[in-house]
Structures are given as structure tokens and as C-alpha cells.
Design a protein around this motif. Structure first.
Motif, PDB file in Angstrom:
ATOM      1  N   PRO A 165       0.842  -2.583 -40.820  1.00 25.22           N
ATOM      2  CA  PRO A 165      -0.477  -3.105 -41.222  1.00 25.22           C
ATOM      3  C   PRO A 165      -1.623  -2.393 -40.507  1.00 25.22           C
ATOM      4  CG  PRO A 165       0.763  -4.732 -39.936  1.00 25.22           C
ATOM      5  CD  PRO A 165       1.709  -3.644 -40.282  1.00 25.22           C
ATOM      6  N   GLN A 166      -1.368  -1.933 -39.272  1.00 20.99           N
ATOM      7  CA  GLN A 166      -2.399  -1.186 -38.546  1.00 20.99           C
ATOM      8  C   GLN A 166      -2.731   0.123 -39.266  1.00 20.99           C
ATOM      9  OE1 GLN A 166       0.453  -2.473 -37.336  1.00 20.99           O
ATOM     10  NE2 GLN A 166       0.359  -2.767 -35.117  1.00 20.99           N
ATOM     11  N   THR A 167      -1.690   0.742 -39.825  1.00 17.79           N
ATOM     12  CA  THR A 167      -1.887   1.995 -40.542  1.00 17.79           C
ATOM     13  C   THR A 167      -2.679   1.764 -41.816  1.00 17.79           C
ATOM     14  OG1 THR A 167       0.221   2.830 -39.676  1.00 17.79           O
ATOM     15  CG2 THR A 167      -0.712   3.965 -41.586  1.00 17.79           C
ATOM     16  N   LEU A 168      -2.332   0.720 -42.555  1.00 20.00           N
ATOM     17  CA  LEU A 168      -3.042   0.415 -43.794  1.00 20.00           C
ATOM     18  C   LEU A 168      -4.516   0.128 -43.505  1.00 20.00           C
ATOM     19  CD1 LEU A 168      -2.568   0.064 -46.855  1.00 20.00           C
ATOM     20  CD2 LEU A 168      -2.238  -2.370 -46.426  1.00 20.00           C
ATOM     21  N   GLU A 169      -4.784  -0.589 -42.430  1.00 25.60           N
ATOM     22  CA  GLU A 169      -6.162  -0.912 -42.073  1.00 25.60           C
ATOM     23  C   GLU A 169      -6.927   0.357 -41.681  1.00 25.60           C
ATOM     24  OE1 GLU A 169      -9.348  -3.226 -42.040  1.00 25.60           O
ATOM     25  OE2 GLU A 169      -7.314  -3.910 -42.590  1.00 25.60           O
ATOM     26  N   TRP A 170      -6.265   1.268 -40.970  1.00 29.00           N
ATOM     27  CA  TRP A 170      -6.910   2.539 -40.589  1.00 29.00           C
ATOM     28  C   TRP A 170      -7.269   3.336 -41.846  1.00 29.00           C
ATOM     29  CZ3 TRP A 170      -6.115   7.755 -41.275  1.00 29.00           C
ATOM     30  CH2 TRP A 170      -6.846   8.618 -40.445  1.00 29.00           C
ATOM     31  N   LEU A 171      -6.356   3.377 -42.809  1.00 27.34           N
ATOM     32  CA  LEU A 171      -6.616   4.100 -44.050  1.00 27.34           C
ATOM     33  C   LEU A 171      -7.820   3.505 -44.779  1.00 27.34           C
ATOM     34  CD1 LEU A 171      -2.975   4.561 -45.417  1.00 27.34           C
ATOM     35  CD2 LEU A 171      -4.445   6.342 -44.483  1.00 27.34           C
ATOM     36  N   LYS A 172      -7.879   2.192 -44.852  1.00 26.67           N
ATOM     37  CA  LYS A 172      -8.989   1.533 -45.549  1.00 26.67           C
ATOM     38  C   LYS A 172     -10.324   1.843 -44.872  1.00 26.67           C
ATOM     39  CE  LYS A 172      -8.213  -2.779 -46.864  1.00 26.67           C
ATOM     40  NZ  LYS A 172      -7.727  -4.182 -46.874  1.00 26.67           N
TER      41      LYS A 172
ATOM     42  N   VAL B 121     -11.188   5.613 -45.555  1.00 25.44           N
ATOM     43  CA  VAL B 121     -11.566   5.900 -46.943  1.00 25.44           C
ATOM     44  C   VAL B 121     -12.924   5.308 -47.277  1.00 25.44           C
ATOM     45  CG1 VAL B 121     -10.959   5.436 -49.354  1.00 25.44           C
ATOM     46  CG2 VAL B 121      -9.205   6.235 -47.776  1.00 25.44           C
ATOM     47  N   GLU B 122     -13.219   4.146 -46.753  1.00 20.79           N
ATOM     48  CA  GLU B 122     -14.514   3.519 -47.015  1.00 20.79           C
ATOM     49  C   GLU B 122     -15.617   4.100 -46.129  1.00 20.79           C
ATOM     50  OE1 GLU B 122     -14.078  -0.682 -46.654  1.00 20.79           O
ATOM     51  OE2 GLU B 122     -12.481  -0.799 -48.162  1.00 20.79           O
ATOM     52  N   GLY B 123     -15.223   4.842 -45.092  1.00 17.40           N
ATOM     53  CA  GLY B 123     -16.191   5.394 -44.155  1.00 17.40           C
ATOM     54  C   GLY B 123     -16.352   6.895 -44.296  1.00 17.40           C
ATOM     55  N   GLU B 124     -16.097   7.618 -43.217  1.00 17.84           N
ATOM     56  CA  GLU B 124     -16.365   9.057 -43.202  1.00 17.84           C
ATOM     57  C   GLU B 124     -15.297   9.874 -43.910  1.00 17.84           C
ATOM     58  OE1 GLU B 124     -14.363  10.292 -38.887  1.00 17.84           O
ATOM     59  OE2 GLU B 124     -16.551  10.336 -39.139  1.00 17.84           O
ATOM     60  N   GLY B 125     -14.169   9.265 -44.217  1.00 14.43           N
ATOM     61  CA  GLY B 125     -13.109   9.981 -44.914  1.00 14.43           C
ATOM     62  C   GLY B 125     -11.968  10.387 -44.000  1.00 14.43           C
ATOM     63  N   ILE B 126     -10.975  11.037 -44.583  1.00 16.62           N
ATOM     64  CA  ILE B 126      -9.818  11.531 -43.832  1.00 16.62           C
ATOM     65  C   ILE B 126      -9.859  13.049 -43.873  1.00 16.62           C
ATOM     66  CG2 ILE B 126      -7.292  11.561 -43.672  1.00 16.62           C
ATOM     67  CD1 ILE B 126      -7.300   8.888 -45.188  1.00 16.62           C
TER      68      ILE B 126
ATOM     69  N   ASP C  14      -4.635  12.342 -30.336  1.00 22.64           N
ATOM     70  CA  ASP C  14      -5.529  11.292 -29.847  1.00 22.64           C
ATOM     71  C   ASP C  14      -6.471  10.769 -30.931  1.00 22.64           C
ATOM     72  OD1 ASP C  14      -7.334  13.347 -30.145  1.00 22.64           O
ATOM     73  OD2 ASP C  14      -7.929  13.459 -28.035  1.00 22.64           O
ATOM     74  N   GLY C  15      -6.319  11.289 -32.155  1.00 23.26           N
ATOM     75  CA  GLY C  15      -7.119  10.803 -33.273  1.00 23.26           C
ATOM     76  C   GLY C  15      -8.417  11.542 -33.499  1.00 23.26           C
ATOM     77  N   THR C  16      -8.679  12.590 -32.725  1.00 21.04           N
ATOM     78  CA  THR C  16      -9.886  13.390 -32.932  1.00 21.04           C
ATOM     79  C   THR C  16      -9.588  14.524 -33.912  1.00 21.04           C
ATOM     80  OG1 THR C  16      -9.367  14.768 -30.995  1.00 21.04           O
ATOM     81  CG2 THR C  16     -10.818  12.866 -30.652  1.00 21.04           C
ATOM     82  N   VAL C  17     -10.610  14.945 -34.625  1.00 18.14           N
ATOM     83  CA  VAL C  17     -10.437  15.982 -35.644  1.00 18.14           C
ATOM     84  C   VAL C  17     -10.361  17.348 -34.978  1.00 18.14           C
ATOM     85  CG1 VAL C  17     -11.423  17.008 -37.730  1.00 18.14           C
ATOM     86  CG2 VAL C  17     -11.737  14.565 -37.272  1.00 18.14           C
ATOM     87  N   VAL C  18      -9.425  18.168 -35.432  1.00 18.96           N
ATOM     88  CA  VAL C  18      -9.273  19.521 -34.910  1.00 18.96           C
ATOM     89  C   VAL C  18     -10.448  20.371 -35.381  1.00 18.96           C
ATOM     90  CG1 VAL C  18      -7.813  21.599 -34.896  1.00 18.96           C
ATOM     91  CG2 VAL C  18      -6.762  19.324 -34.860  1.00 18.96           C
TER      92      VAL C  18
END
Length: 546
Positions: free
Chosen positions: A439-446, A449-454, A461-465
Motif C-alpha cells: 500500500p505504501q508503494t501504491l500511495e507513492w505512485l498516486k 502521478v498527481e504531482g511532479e511525475g515519475i 535514496d529516492g532522489t532523481v539521478v
């Protein structure tokens, strides 16, 4: 004599050095040759490609679109006012494709669009059941009914005009700008949209085609006419691309498997046969499919993910049409012999050097395919269990709830490298299909997608390369499928909406329906195939009322 002996020693030393150097060069050449045979297991071929010329372009498109509705939502409950104040409900137009063009007489971009009314009317006359409504943004201040009617009469605009009094619909949908055009299909679902200037008749026609014929119609037409060769192989690129290590005429087992899967989902037997026949004829020098076919012939290495996908498509085709039972049994034996090691799934097998891979890309663990394999032979149950444990233990954490990219079986360690998010999404899709998506993954995706995108690539660590802060068709197509598997209709719709911003809507263009750039660049087989697959999966049940 001493001089002669010294000369002999020098010659001998020189010969030894030459032999050593020659041996080194030969070894290097062999290693290089072997390396060229290995598949680059990054999804989408040899390189992650930038889908948009700049991230700003995609952000700009999204910023203008309505924010309280999204594609596939049911808008049949919308109502407007007619000239005499009578109520006009979209539900009364059910069965028709309806174009809503929000406009005002003071808006120069609206005027530019409406000045093309003759061209628009001619194009719409090609359809038997399409109606265009002008929706006047009536605020009784900047715009009044008298001003709207005066403009329409003066310019002889022939389309029916209705009023959004008090901006009720404008606010309900979250519109941000005029002109905004919405295309609604016969079931009342929002199927295509455009906000801001530059609405050309060619774009409008392409949007109407999308609603009338279905989302996959023009994309498949483009792929079929422009990228599938006469033997049924899908070329990697539409045009030669400098960023790719592959030639644009090369054919990947990845694309063939995806198209076979799409053919099964849409019950298109002729497409399935055409795609699989290419695999049989051109990729099967060895028991498993070559990961790529170049002008030199098929590679001597397979990709386990691609062969599992081909097997899964064959398995489902056998249920649909029959005739593939022997083929799927042969696939089961070959996959077990060459793509497993000590009851673990592995990445690939090199038939030239008779060498198995020593690691597993987590996105290669196609659990649905392994379930089917276990139905044919119980020995796959342990492989399924081991693969699931490897993937689950590769979870990075709740802050960045995705998975490490690869596991080294001998060392029992994960490669904590940057995550190619196309691969990351495939890992999530495989988990979602068996009900194991966190569920944590699904929430991160939502949220993403609703925010800055993937973006294309992240650190653990979750930062963009650096250099990878761009978005791709395939990522959002995969998110749509993940959402569909998880039963989240809203996320599936929003992922598709982001994906559609990368689609070419231009009925006058050769690449109409393709995902990439209107000039033909940035168009890759992986993205077209994933988009089609997403339409066939996420598009089946993503309706949502406003």
C-alpha cells in the motif's frame, strides 16, 4: 659468438612479448565479442530515451489541463443552458460523440480556433454521429449573452452554442484556461482533451478519431504501417537515433512478446500469429528466443523476461484458440534448463559460450508466468517461491517504496545501483498481478502521478539521478496497468492522462497516434507496445464518475 647469443636472446624476448601482447589482444577481442552478444537488459532496448525534448514541455501541457477531472471520467451528468434558458443535459446526447469547446468572444485564441469553422465542419462531416457544442464562458461581466451572440452572428459560426452560467461547469471540471476542448464518447466518458492555443483542425479530428474508434486505433495503425517489417518484426526505433546502441532496424524479443500479449488481450489471432511467426522464423536458432535480431542475424543470448512473456502469451493463446500445447511444453523445458540455476531464476543464457547468468534482475521475476509454468511442471513452485522472496527482500523502504534493481545469487547480495524506473515499474506490475503490491508503494505512485511525475532514473535514496529528470510513455503506461491490477481506477485514469500528453494528435501527420515527437524523433517500439498493452489492460475498466 657472444654478440650472436645476445641477438638470439633479444629475438626470443621480443617473440615472447609479441605472443603475450597477441594473446591479450585476442582475449580482449573475445571478451568484446562476448559482451556484444549479451543483452542490455534495460527495458526499451539499449538506452533509456528522453521522451520529451524537455520536462518543461510536459509540465506546461499538464498545467493547462483541467484539474478536477481526468480521462475516462463519466461527464454525462453535465448540464448547460440554452438560448432561452432551457436546460441542456449531455445525458440527452448519449450515443453521440460530443465535442465541448469552451470559449468567450473576448478570447483571441478562441477566435483563432473558430475562424477555422469551415475546415472543422468539413472534417466533422466525415462522421455520422458527432456533434460540436460551443460552451460560452458566461460570467455576465467580461462576457454577456449579447456579446457572444453578436460575435457568432457576425462571423457566421454554424455550431450550436450553449452557456455555462455562473461558470458552474467550468469550476466543476477545474478548467484553467479558454479555449479548452473536451471530446466525450457515446457513453459519456471524457476520451481526449486539449487546453490553450494551437488547436488545429487536424488535432481535433485526431481527438475525435480517438473517441470514435478507441484509444489504440491510431497507435496500432502507426505501428503496423510504419514500424512492423514485412516479416512481422517490430523495429526498435522509427528513425535512427544517436542515443541508441541499436540500429533502428533491429528487432527485440521484448517488442515481439509485448505485441503477442496485446494480441491475446484483444483476441487478435492474426496479429498474434504474425508476431509469433517472426519469433519462430528469425529468433529461434536456439531453444529460446534471441534477445535481438540484427542485420547479422539473431544474437546467441536470450532474455529471460522476454521469453517468460512469450511463454505467457502462448499459454493464454492456447486457452483462446488452441494449437500451441507442444510449443508451451517445449518452452517450459527450455526455460528450466537454461534460465534457472539451483532453483533460482536468472537473467539469461549465452548459447555461444554455454554460460548462465549469475544474477536476477528483479523485474524479470514474472510471477504470473511462473504460476503457469508450475501448472505444467511442479518444479517451478520452488522457483516461484525463491523469486518472490528475492523480490520482497529487495524492498528499499517506505520513504522510497520500490525495489533494488538486481540480486547476485552466488553472493546473496543486491546491486544497490540507480533504479531504471521502467524496470522498477515492471517489478511492481508483477507484484500487483499476484496481490503483493505494498500500500505504501501504491500511495507513492498516486502522489507522484498527481504531482511532479515519475522520472526516468532514481538513486536508492529516492532522489532523481542528474540528467534523468524526464518522463516517459512506458512508465505511465506501466503505472496504468499496475493501477488496474490493484483496482485503483482513478490512478489508472490519471496515469493514462499523463501518458497521452506524449502522444501525437495530428491526423495530417504520418506519425499520428505514435508516442514521441511530431517530427518522428523519440519514437521507440517499447513505448508504442507498452501504450497498446496499457490500453488493452488499464482501459478495460477505468470508468469513473465525476
Amino acid at each position: 659468438m657472444d654478440l650472436l647469443r645476445k641477438f638470439e636472446r633479444v629475438v626470443k624476448i621480443a617473440l615472447i612479448v609479441m605472443l603475450i601482447v597477441s594473446a591479450g589482444l585476442i582475449s580482449a577481442w573475445l571478451l568484446s565479442a562476448n559482451k556484444k552478444e549479451e543483452p542490455d537488459v534495460s527495458l526499451g532496448g539499449a538506452a533509456e530515451q528522453n521522451e520529451v525534448s524537455s520536462n518543461t514541455r510536459l509540465a506546461d501541457k499538464l498545467d493547462l489541463l483541467p484539474d478536477k477531472c481526468t480521462l475516462n471520467m463519466d461527464l454525462s451528468n453535465l448540464t448547460f443552458s440554452g438560448e432561452d434558458g432551457e436546460k441542456i443535459a449531455l445525458s440527452g446526447l448519449r450515443g453521440k460523440t460530443v465535442i465541448l469547446n469552451f470559449w468567450a468572444s473576448w478570447c483571441p485564441y478562441c477566435n483563432s480556433e473558430l475562424e477555422q469553422w469551415r475546415d472543422i465542419r468539413e472534417r466533422l462531416s466525415q462522421y455520422s454521429n458527432v456533434e460540436m457544442l460551443l460552451v460560452n464562458k458566461l460570467d455576465n461581466n467580461k462576457e454577456t449573452k449579447a456579446q457572444a451572440l453578436d460575435y457568432l452572428k457576425k462571423n457566421q459560426i454554424p455550431f450550436e452554442n450553449v452557456y455555462d452560467e455562473g461558470l458552474k461547469v467550468y469550476d466543476q471540471l477545474g478548467l484553467k484556461v479558454i479555449p479548452t476542448t473536451l471530446v466525450i464518447d457515446g457513453q459519456g466518458l471524457l476520451r481526449a482533451w486539449h487546453a490553450g492555443k494551437d488547436m488545429k483542425p487536424e488535432l481535433l479530428k485526431s481527438m475525435v478519431d480517438y473517441a470514435v474508434h478507441g484509444s489504440a486505433y491510431e497507435t496500432f495503425n502507426f505501428l503496423d504501417k510504419e514500424m512492423i517489417n514485412r516479416d512481422g518484426g517490430v523495429r526498435t526505433n522509427y528513425l535512427p537515433e544517436k542515443v541508441s546502441d541499436l540500429r533502428y532496424t533491429d528487432v527485440l524479443s521484448e517488442s515481439q512478446g509485448l505485441l503477442m500479449e496485446y494480441a491475446v488481450n484483444t483476441e487478435n489471432k492474426s496479429l498474434f500469429e504474425k508476431s509469433f511467426n517472426y519469433v519462430n522464423k528469425n529468433m529461434h536458432d536456439n531453444p529460446l528466443a534471441a534477445w535481438v535480431v540484427t542485420d547479422k542475424g539473431p544474437a546467441k543470448v536470450n532474455s529471460t523476461l522476454d521469453d517468460l512473456r512469450i511463454f505467457r502469451a502462448l499459454y493464454n493463446a492456447e486457452k483462446l484458440w488452441g494449437g500451441y500445447a507442444d510449443t508451451i511444453r517445449n518452452y517450459e523445458r527450455a526455460l528450466y534448463r537454461y534460465n534457472t540455476y539451483k532453483q533460482n531464476l536468472i537473467n539469461q543464457y549465452d548459447f555461444k559460450y554455454r554460460k548462465k547468468s549469475d544474477s536476477l534482475k528483479l523485474c524479470f521475476a514474472d510471477f504470473e508466468a511462473m504460476q503457469y509454468l508450475a501448472e505444467l511442471n511442479p518444479r517451478w513452485k520452488e522457483i516461484y517461491t525463491n523469486s518472490l522472496a528475492i523480490v520482497k527482500d529487495g524492498y528499499i523502504g517506505d520513504v522510497f517504496p520500490v525495489y533494488y534493481p538486481e540480486y547476485v545469487i552466488a553472493g546473496k547480495t543486491y546491486k544497490k545501483e540507480d533504479i531504471n524506473m521502467a524496470e522498477g515499474m515492471v517489478t511492481l506490475l508483477h507484484l500487483a498481478k499476484i496481490g503483493q503490491l505494498k500500500p505504501q508503494t501504491l500511495e507513492w505512485l498516486k502522489t507522484a502521478v498527481e504531482g511532479e511525475g515519475i522520472y526516468a532514473r532514481y538513486r536508492a535514496d529516492g532522489t532523481v539521478v542528474d540528467g534523468y529528470n524526464y518522463e516517459s510513455t512506458a512508465i505511465y503506461g506501466l503505472v496504468g496497468m499496475i493501477a488496474a491490477a490493484a483496482g485503483d481506477k482513478e490512478l489508472a485514469n490519471r496515469a493514462q492522462a499523463r501518458m497521452e500528453t506524449m502522444r501525437v494528435f495530428d491526423s495530417g501527420n504520418k506519425v499520428n497516434g505514435a508516442f514521441g515527437n511530431p517530427d518522428g524523433t523519440g519514437i521507440y517500439s517499447f513505448d508504442q507496445c507498452i501504450a497498446l498493452l496499457s490500453y488493452s489492460v488499464a482501459g478495460k475498466d477505468t470508468r469513473q464518475a465525476l
